[in-house]
Design an enzyme around this catalytic site. Structure first.
Site, mmCIF file in Angstrom:
data_model
loop_
_atom_site.group_PDB
_atom_site.id
_atom_site.type_symbol
_atom_site.label_atom_id
_atom_site.label_comp_id
_atom_site.label_asym_id
_atom_site.label_seq_id
_atom_site.Cartn_x
_atom_site.Cartn_y
_atom_site.Cartn_z
ATOM 1 N N ILE A 150 -10.088 8.641 -4.791
ATOM 2 C CA ILE A 150 -10.885 7.570 -5.863
ATOM 3 C C ILE A 150 -9.685 6.299 -5.564
ATOM 4 O O ILE A 150 -8.504 6.379 -4.989
ATOM 5 C CB ILE A 150 -9.986 7.894 -7.233
ATOM 6 C CG1 ILE A 150 -10.687 9.426 -7.571
ATOM 7 C CG2 ILE A 150 -10.419 6.874 -8.329
ATOM 8 C CD1 ILE A 150 -12.026 9.221 -7.605
ATOM 9 N N HIS A 151 -10.563 5.189 -5.764
ATOM 10 C CA HIS A 151 -9.983 3.808 -5.209
ATOM 11 C C HIS A 151 -10.287 2.574 -6.184
ATOM 12 O O HIS A 151 -11.365 2.844 -6.984
ATOM 13 C CB HIS A 151 -10.395 3.592 -3.951
ATOM 14 C CG HIS A 151 -11.897 3.318 -3.552
ATOM 15 N ND1 HIS A 151 -12.409 2.194 -3.566
ATOM 16 C CD2 HIS A 151 -12.717 4.301 -3.664
ATOM 17 C CE1 HIS A 151 -13.791 2.481 -3.749
ATOM 18 N NE2 HIS A 151 -14.207 3.447 -3.375
ATOM 19 N N ARG A 152 -9.567 1.521 -5.845
ATOM 20 C CA ARG A 152 -9.823 0.246 -6.617
ATOM 21 C C ARG A 152 -11.028 -0.374 -5.890
ATOM 22 O O ARG A 152 -10.930 -0.308 -4.618
ATOM 23 C CB ARG A 152 -8.596 -0.484 -6.542
ATOM 24 C CG ARG A 152 -7.771 -0.340 -7.535
ATOM 25 C CD ARG A 152 -6.467 -1.580 -7.371
ATOM 26 N NE ARG A 152 -5.133 -0.921 -7.618
ATOM 27 C CZ ARG A 152 -4.449 -0.674 -6.937
ATOM 28 N NH1 ARG A 152 -4.567 -1.141 -5.581
ATOM 29 N NH2 ARG A 152 -3.268 -0.143 -7.253
#
Length: 120
Positions: free
Chosen positions: A42-44
């Site tokens: 999961i990432h920005r």
């Protein structure tokens, strides 16, 4: 080199690291549905500054990978959902529409805080 896309991983789903054993990595932006999040890094979500193309460079946790193939919806999936599947197999044709293929060894781990960038 121009940065097409850049993001930082903020969480790793409970089963996400298992995909590395299959020579792939699945990404999704923050806010992914729970059942999907468990299998993703999961990432920005970052802004796209162009299209993904074979011949560009992907950097991941300070390692460099040439992009060898890009599926037909990989750019739009990354732009809209922060979602792509990266295959570490150097294939010349994308196996699935949302897949990016790169040449080089599969990372053994992608820690939280690692940066993914695509450069042209």
């Amino acid at each position: 080199m121009q940065t097409i896309y850049q993001t930082t991983f903020t969480r790793v789903g409970d089963y996400a690291r298992e995909s590395l054993a299959d020579h792939m990595l699945i990404t999704f932006r923050e806010g992914a549905p729970e059942d999907i999040e468990a299998y993703c890094f999961i990432h920005r979500h970052g802004d796209m500054q162009g299209e993904l193309r074979a011949g560009e460079t992907l950097t991941l946790a300070n390692a460099v990978f040439p992009i060898t193939a890009v599926g037909e919806v990989a750019t739009s999936n990354l732009r809209e959902l922060g979602h792509i599947t990266i295959r570490f197999d150097g294939a010349a044709r994308a196996e699935y529409p949302g897949t990016i293929h790169v040449a080089g060894p599969t990372p053994t781990d992608i820690p939280v805080g690692s940066v993914l960038a695509i450069l042209s």
